[in-house]
Enzyme design. Structure first.
Site, PDB file in Angstrom:
ATOM      1  N   TYR A   1      42.916  46.304  34.105  1.00  0.00           N
ATOM      2  CA  TYR A   1      41.947  47.149  33.885  1.00  0.00           C
ATOM      3  C   TYR A   1      41.092  47.906  34.833  1.00  0.00           C
ATOM      4  O   TYR A   1      41.607  47.685  35.873  1.00  0.00           O
ATOM      5  CB  TYR A   1      41.285  46.086  32.939  1.00  0.00           C
ATOM      6  CG  TYR A   1      41.931  45.419  31.778  1.00  0.00           C
ATOM      7  CD1 TYR A   1      42.293  46.225  30.649  1.00  0.00           C
ATOM      8  CD2 TYR A   1      42.307  44.021  31.925  1.00  0.00           C
ATOM      9  CE1 TYR A   1      43.130  46.008  29.503  1.00  0.00           C
ATOM     10  CE2 TYR A   1      43.162  43.548  30.605  1.00  0.00           C
ATOM     11  CZ  TYR A   1      43.512  44.594  29.658  1.00  0.00           C
ATOM     12  OH  TYR A   1      44.393  44.368  28.642  1.00  0.00           O
TER      13      TYR A   1
ATOM     14  N   GLN B   1      33.276  36.738  29.869  1.00  0.00           N
ATOM     15  CA  GLN B   1      34.219  37.760  30.793  1.00  0.00           C
ATOM     16  C   GLN B   1      33.954  39.173  30.384  1.00  0.00           C
ATOM     17  O   GLN B   1      33.860  39.587  29.296  1.00  0.00           O
ATOM     18  CB  GLN B   1      35.479  37.325  30.772  1.00  0.00           C
ATOM     19  CG  GLN B   1      36.466  38.305  31.591  1.00  0.00           C
ATOM     20  CD  GLN B   1      37.835  38.215  31.429  1.00  0.00           C
ATOM     21  OE1 GLN B   1      38.221  38.780  30.354  1.00  0.00           O
ATOM     22  NE2 GLN B   1      38.668  37.757  32.170  1.00  0.00           N
TER      23      GLN B   1
END
Length: 364
Positions: free
Chosen positions: A184, A105
């Site tokens: 994020y 990720q």
């Protein structure tokens, strides 16, 4: 791509994902565990941790920063130096030796960072700080004011996902998942309160999805669509982000992504089922569903998985359930009880509460 009918499928049937054949539909969700060594290096314990869980159909690693300025938390690993790539090779080799498959990720923290962690002022779509305290080497501190990216700078941050993806494949990962969720950087661009831009990356829905689309497109150009997924949290409010017009925002985003044909979209249960089911219908490709709210009051279990397979998901991701149950797939398959994890060891470092959970002990 066509919508795949999964209504009669079970959690333990195989699935073709890009160039991979998954033996089951259980995905280990990405979870930050802050066990990396200095300079963002992966460790032997990380190899053990992921290898122990390699019976998952697919493992998605913890968030890995694509650059120093993209680092959110201390103790997280990176994929932007040759040394980091080399440190990941034993991890991916251990997973593959145990018969598993693993995606990295790629996580750019954007404004969710701190100069004490990186030595750099965090960047974001606008000069709007995150809500809450961020982790730093000396403990939690108020989220700082980020520097708003200039228009000319934005593409290099989109490209950072692609650069990290190339390094991930070089390190032996089977693919990458872009972290577009949970407040994020990609999520910040999607947001209507963290993104106050008036250029081509802000304002309208079409502009707010542009960064996400450019990051996915760059990554697909770098490593191929079959090796590229993205995780999203529609309507999520992590770190103070808000999203207006969630159905429209994600319908436009998924429409743009469908043109690129990534391996999958990974959705979190951060909005009403009605909206999620509509997004399932709108998305023509593989859908990974995280069936309970991340960091919510309960972990996902077998009924949650079966329910979402019935609602059209193709793969089901489990997060916390994998922490104390390295053999989660077998426990789910056999109806065995799940062990409880120790929340105090989520992020404290060391092997305790990390590689010390055993497989189910059968009596006799």
């Amino acid at each position: 791509m066509t919508l795949i009918d999964t209504h009669s499928d079970t959690l333990f049937t195989g699935y073709r994902l890009g160039g991979l054949t998954l033996p089951n539909r259980v995905v280990m969700a990405p979870m930050t565990r802050v066990r990396a060594a200095a300079d963002g290096l992966a460790t032997p314990s990380m190899a053990t941790y992921y290898a122990q869980r390699s019976t998952a159909g697919l493992i998605v690693s913890e968030g890995v920063q694509p650059s120093l300025i993209g680092q959110s938390n201390p103790g997280t690993p990176g994929l932007y130096t040759d040394e980091q790539v080399a440190s990941w090779r034993p991890v991916t080799a251990a997973v593959h030796a145990n018969g598993g498959r693993i995606f990295a990720q790629i996580m750019h923290g954007g404004r969710v960072s701190h100069p004490d962690t990186t030595g750099l002022v965090p960047v974001g779509p606008s000069a709007v700080p995150a809500v809450g305290e961020v982790f730093t080497p000396t403990g939690p501190q108020a989220a700082p004011m980020p520097r708003a990216l200039e228009t000319a700078e934005v593409p290099e941050h989109a490209q950072s996902y692609a650069s990290a993806a190339r390094r991930a494949v070089d390190a032996g990962f089977d693919g990458v998942e872009l972290h577009g969720a949970n407040g994020y950087l990609i999520s910040q661009f999607l947001s209507s309160n963290a993104n106050l831009r008036t250029d081509r990356y802000g304002g309208s829905v079409a502009n707010r999805v542009r960064f996400a689309v450019e990051a996915v497109e760059a990554t697909i150009d770098a490593v191929g669509a079959a090796r590229t997924g993205i995780r999203l949290s529609p309507g999520g409010t992590f770190w103070g982000v808000e999203e207006k017009d969630v159905p429209e925002l994600y319908a436009v985003l998924l429409g743009e992504l469908a043109r690129l044909e990534p391996a999958y979209v990974h959705l979190e249960a951060t909005v009403e089922d009605e909206i999620l089911v509509a997004l399932r219908r709108a998305w023509p490709g593989t859908l990974v569903m995280n069936p309970v709210l991340p960091m919510g009051d309960r972990r996902a279990e077998r009924p949650d998985a079966d329910r979402w397979l019935g609602l059209g998901a193709d793969l089901i991701s489990f997060g916390r359930a994998f922490i104390a149950n390295p053999d989660l797939v077998e426990r789910l398959r056999a109806g065995l009880p799940l062990a409880a994890e120790d929340a105090a060891t989520y992020f404290q470092g060391g092997d305790a509460g990390y590689v010390t959970y055993p497989a189910y002990q059968h009596a006799g």
